[in-house]
Design a protein around this motif. Structure first.
Motif, PDB file in Angstrom:
ATOM      1  N   CYS A 168       0.798  -1.286  -0.050  1.00  0.00           N
ATOM      2  CA  CYS A 168      -0.010   0.059  -0.162  1.00  0.00           C
ATOM      3  C   CYS A 168       0.766   1.261  -0.081  1.00  0.00           C
ATOM      4  O   CYS A 168       0.467   2.291  -0.784  1.00  0.00           O
ATOM      5  CB  CYS A 168      -0.905   0.061   1.296  1.00  0.00           C
ATOM      6  SG  CYS A 168      -2.246  -1.103   1.055  1.00  0.00           S
ATOM      7  N   ALA A 169       2.134   1.112   0.633  1.00  0.00           N
ATOM      8  CA  ALA A 169       2.777   2.172   0.868  1.00  0.00           C
ATOM      9  C   ALA A 169       3.565   2.634  -0.576  1.00  0.00           C
ATOM     10  O   ALA A 169       3.380   3.885  -0.994  1.00  0.00           O
ATOM     11  CB  ALA A 169       4.160   2.023   1.772  1.00  0.00           C
ATOM     12  N   ALA A 170       3.808   1.571  -1.317  1.00  0.00           N
ATOM     13  CA  ALA A 170       4.226   1.622  -2.767  1.00  0.00           C
ATOM     14  C   ALA A 170       3.203   2.400  -3.665  1.00  0.00           C
ATOM     15  O   ALA A 170       3.513   3.324  -4.313  1.00  0.00           O
ATOM     16  CB  ALA A 170       5.045   0.471  -3.197  1.00  0.00           C
ATOM     17  N   GLY A 171       2.148   1.982  -3.713  1.00  0.00           N
ATOM     18  CA  GLY A 171       1.000   2.428  -4.362  1.00  0.00           C
ATOM     19  C   GLY A 171       0.566   3.874  -4.251  1.00  0.00           C
ATOM     20  O   GLY A 171       0.556   4.710  -5.054  1.00  0.00           O
ATOM     21  N   CYS A 172       0.629   4.276  -2.712  1.00  0.00           N
ATOM     22  CA  CYS A 172       0.264   5.653  -2.371  1.00  0.00           C
ATOM     23  C   CYS A 172       1.412   6.475  -2.877  1.00  0.00           C
ATOM     24  O   CYS A 172       1.200   7.613  -3.173  1.00  0.00           O
ATOM     25  CB  CYS A 172      -0.057   5.654  -0.777  1.00  0.00           C
ATOM     26  SG  CYS A 172      -1.591   4.891  -0.502  1.00  0.00           S
ATOM     27  N   GLY A 173       2.570   5.914  -2.378  1.00  0.00           N
ATOM     28  CA  GLY A 173       3.526   6.886  -3.046  1.00  0.00           C
ATOM     29  C   GLY A 173       3.755   7.070  -4.459  1.00  0.00           C
ATOM     30  O   GLY A 173       4.141   8.391  -4.755  1.00  0.00           O
ATOM     31  N   THR A 174       3.452   6.177  -5.067  1.00  0.00           N
ATOM     32  CA  THR A 174       3.589   6.173  -6.628  1.00  0.00           C
ATOM     33  C   THR A 174       2.318   7.291  -7.238  1.00  0.00           C
ATOM     34  O   THR A 174       2.468   8.265  -8.066  1.00  0.00           O
ATOM     35  CB  THR A 174       3.234   5.047  -7.491  1.00  0.00           C
ATOM     36  OG1 THR A 174       4.237   3.969  -6.939  1.00  0.00           O
ATOM     37  CG2 THR A 174       3.349   5.223  -8.909  1.00  0.00           C
ATOM     38  N   LEU A 175       1.025   7.145  -6.567  1.00  0.00           N
ATOM     39  CA  LEU A 175       0.247   7.821  -6.940  1.00  0.00           C
ATOM     40  C   LEU A 175       0.204   9.380  -6.489  1.00  0.00           C
ATOM     41  O   LEU A 175       0.113  10.499  -7.343  1.00  0.00           O
ATOM     42  CB  LEU A 175      -1.430   7.447  -6.305  1.00  0.00           C
ATOM     43  CG  LEU A 175      -2.460   8.256  -6.563  1.00  0.00           C
ATOM     44  CD1 LEU A 175      -2.599   8.407  -8.150  1.00  0.00           C
ATOM     45  CD2 LEU A 175      -3.773   7.590  -5.813  1.00  0.00           C
ATOM     46  N   SER A 176       0.840   9.561  -5.280  1.00  0.00           N
ATOM     47  CA  SER A 176       1.163  10.624  -4.950  1.00  0.00           C
ATOM     48  C   SER A 176       2.470  11.699  -5.731  1.00  0.00           C
ATOM     49  O   SER A 176       2.158  12.548  -6.216  1.00  0.00           O
ATOM     50  CB  SER A 176       1.893  10.676  -3.372  1.00  0.00           C
ATOM     51  OG  SER A 176       2.269  12.066  -2.842  1.00  0.00           O
ATOM     52  N   ALA A 177       3.219  10.780  -5.992  1.00  0.00           N
ATOM     53  CA  ALA A 177       4.330  11.242  -7.044  1.00  0.00           C
ATOM     54  C   ALA A 177       3.892  11.608  -8.429  1.00  0.00           C
ATOM     55  O   ALA A 177       4.125  12.765  -8.814  1.00  0.00           O
ATOM     56  CB  ALA A 177       5.370  10.274  -7.296  1.00  0.00           C
ATOM     57  N   ILE A 178       2.951  11.099  -9.069  1.00  0.00           N
ATOM     58  CA  ILE A 178       2.117  11.154 -10.230  1.00  0.00           C
ATOM     59  C   ILE A 178       1.292  12.670  -9.911  1.00  0.00           C
ATOM     60  O   ILE A 178       1.314  13.699 -10.837  1.00  0.00           O
ATOM     61  CB  ILE A 178       1.384  10.290 -10.831  1.00  0.00           C
ATOM     62  CG1 ILE A 178       2.132   9.064 -11.046  1.00  0.00           C
ATOM     63  CG2 ILE A 178       0.403  10.556 -11.967  1.00  0.00           C
ATOM     64  CD1 ILE A 178       1.393   7.926 -11.384  1.00  0.00           C
ATOM     65  N   LEU A 179       0.623  12.687  -9.013  1.00  0.00           N
ATOM     66  CA  LEU A 179      -0.421  14.045  -8.701  1.00  0.00           C
ATOM     67  C   LEU A 179       0.620  15.123  -8.479  1.00  0.00           C
ATOM     68  O   LEU A 179       0.431  16.323  -8.919  1.00  0.00           O
ATOM     69  CB  LEU A 179      -1.273  13.785  -7.483  1.00  0.00           C
ATOM     70  CG  LEU A 179      -2.153  12.640  -7.664  1.00  0.00           C
ATOM     71  CD1 LEU A 179      -3.224  12.358  -6.444  1.00  0.00           C
ATOM     72  CD2 LEU A 179      -3.188  13.032  -8.910  1.00  0.00           C
ATOM     73  N   MET A 180       1.664  15.098  -7.590  1.00  0.00           N
ATOM     74  CA  MET A 180       2.376  16.320  -7.552  1.00  0.00           C
ATOM     75  C   MET A 180       3.147  16.659  -8.689  1.00  0.00           C
ATOM     76  O   MET A 180       3.245  18.036  -8.797  1.00  0.00           O
ATOM     77  CB  MET A 180       3.584  15.836  -6.317  1.00  0.00           C
ATOM     78  CG  MET A 180       2.853  15.970  -4.985  1.00  0.00           C
ATOM     79  SD  MET A 180       3.856  15.702  -3.486  1.00  0.00           S
ATOM     80  CE  MET A 180       4.281  14.095  -3.671  1.00  0.00           C
ATOM     81  N   THR A 181       3.839  15.801  -9.403  1.00  0.00           N
ATOM     82  CA  THR A 181       4.554  16.110 -10.759  1.00  0.00           C
ATOM     83  C   THR A 181       3.405  16.798 -11.758  1.00  0.00           C
ATOM     84  O   THR A 181       3.743  17.885 -12.170  1.00  0.00           O
ATOM     85  CB  THR A 181       4.727  14.958 -11.385  1.00  0.00           C
ATOM     86  OG1 THR A 181       5.775  14.097 -10.809  1.00  0.00           O
ATOM     87  CG2 THR A 181       5.484  15.235 -12.778  1.00  0.00           C
ATOM     88  N   CYS A 182       2.287  16.405 -11.532  1.00  0.00           N
ATOM     89  CA  CYS A 182       1.234  17.087 -12.355  1.00  0.00           C
ATOM     90  C   CYS A 182       0.777  18.334 -11.934  1.00  0.00           C
ATOM     91  O   CYS A 182       0.554  19.532 -12.543  1.00  0.00           O
ATOM     92  CB  CYS A 182      -0.227  16.529 -12.398  1.00  0.00           C
ATOM     93  SG  CYS A 182      -0.072  14.707 -13.535  1.00  0.00           S
TER      94      CYS A 182
END
Length: 438
Positions: A396-410
């Motif tokens: 879950c940590a990996a999934g949330c970190g990935t989604l967060s990274a995508i959103l912050m990059t956008c």
């Protein structure tokens, strides 16, 4: 400032606030050792025992939604003094607990968030650790006219160093005095934050008012303090959402690394060493993050996005490694990356919210962190109770970190696009827009 130079006073303020943060966050991280003893002594589930640490962390940050704005309005020195007394009393009372419920309420809730009402005109609210923690960032954010990023990074580094100090301190105290004596001594240590509050109050009193805002009468107390217009800023709202994703899962190791070590067949001494090693990695990560933000001038949101993604990925590796050296390496790297992410939070908040709305902005972000921590402990403990391991939390940590990274990059790309469009707008139109958003 009269007498001492302004630079000397500023350095003393940063030092005082850093030491207070070291104690506050060190106490919270050190509860990972106490957690293991609570499970054995009270024969309770991990989900229930984890409430002590998760609520202590969670309410410390969650209460910052109120503590941060009020500290910006009333002065961080006073709120630190009130918070230190409240938190110390809560922790000392917890040392006399006869069951888990009393322990959680006194040590987790009272220490993290206890409200005191004042009949004065200001409507002063005194919150435990939730009043202390944001007050330090607000102080440094306003007294440091130059090199603000470096000062905020130093504050964050002190928070990480507290985890290293309290890991060894609690190991010694637990061995000598048991969990009750450990909490009692911890309460006495927290009370020393009162001195830090006195120092902040004394050194900033010459500035008359550390509050960021001098609002118009028509704006009202709540509007001027809580800055509700922040929630109409898409950039700020998305920033908060990314924080919730990260801090609901990424702090898992802070809560359960000692228990994870015991699950692998290692002893508690090794678990303590892993917790300390993770804290050292965290401190190094904060130093690196501060250097990247202040010297290399890399955009804070990009640093946050990359470090959050990589921190989540390193947690997945713990599913597949069992050797002591391999686990140590994973823990240190994770602590380093998480430290880089954490140190960018106050800097990114300052950039997004602006100096005038910074107390409210940092308070709201700490509130989101608190909500994440409150959920992380029971969720992680429940996963271990039901499935027998923390593997699902790591995924879950990996999934949330990935989604967060995508959103912050956008988010960063959106900000740059909007900034480019702003440069094309005539100067008098920009000025009118700024006045409208005041």
């Amino acid at each position: 400032m009269a007498g001492r130079s302004a630079r000397t006073d500023t350095c003393l303020i940063v030092l005082s606030c850093s030491l207070v943060n070291l104690v506050v966050m060190g106490f919270g991280q050190g509860l990972a050792l106490v957690y293991v003893h609570i499970v054995d002594v009270f024969q309770t589930t991990r989900a229930t025992a984890s409430l002590l640490q998760s609520l202590c962390f969670g309410i410390t940050f969650l209460g910052s939604c109120i503590g941060g704005p009020l500290a910006g309005k009333l002065g961080p020195g006073i709120t630190t003094m009130l918070g230190s007394v409240t938190a110390a009393v809560g922790v000392v009372v917890a040392s006399f607990s006869t069951d888990v419920i009393m322990l959680v309420i006194s040590g987790g809730v009272v220490a993290g968030n206890d409200v005191h009402y004042d009949d004065g005109d200001n409507g002063d609210d005194g919150l435990g650790l939730s009043m202390i923690y944001p007050s330090q960032f607000i102080t440094v954010g306003h007294v440091c006219e130059r090199r603000k990023t470096i000062a905020l990074s130093a504050m964050s580094v002190a928070s990480g160093l507290g985890g290293f100090v309290f890991a060894f301190l609690n190991f010694y105290l637990l061995d000598e005095f048991g969990w009750r004596g450990t909490l009692f001594v911890s309460g006495a240590i927290i009370l020393n934050c009162f001195v830090g509050g006195m120092a902040v109050f004394s050194l900033t009193n010459k500035k008359q008012n550390l509050s960021c805002t001098k609002p118009e009468r028509s704006s009202g107390f709540c509007i001027s303090v809580f800055q509700p217009k922040l929630f109409t800023d898409l950039k700020f709202v998305l920033f908060l959402f990314c924080g919730l994703l990260n801090f609901t899962t990424l702090p898992t190791l802070t809560f359960f690394i000692v228990d994870h070590a015991l699950h692998l067949g290692l002893d508690i001494k090794t678990g303590t060493f892993l917790l300390s090693a993770m804290s050292i990695g965290n401190v190094c990560g904060r130093l690196i993050g501060g250097f990247v933000n202040s010297v290399l001038k890399v955009t804070s949101l990009i640093v946050y996005a990359v470090s959050s993604f990589l921190a989540g990925v390193t947690m997945v590796t713990l599913v597949y490694v069992t050797g002591r050296t391999a686990v140590l390496l994973c823990v240190v790297v994770n602590g380093l990356l998480f430290g880089v992410a954490i140190v960018t939070v106050p800097v990114a908040t300052l950039e997004i919210a602006g100096l005038r709305r910074y107390p409210a902005g940092i308070g709201y972000y700490f509130g989101v962190i608190g909500l994440g921590h409150t959920l992380c402990g029971p969720f992680g403990g429940g996963v271990k109770d039901y499935f027998g391991s923390y593997d699902i939390m790591y995924y879950c940590a990996a999934g949330c970190g990935t989604l967060s990274a995508i959103l912050m990059t956008c988010l960063e790309l959106y900000s740059r696009t909007r900034e480019d469009m702003t440069h094309k707008v005539p100067a008098h139109v920009q000025e009118t827009d700024r006045v409208t958003h005041m």
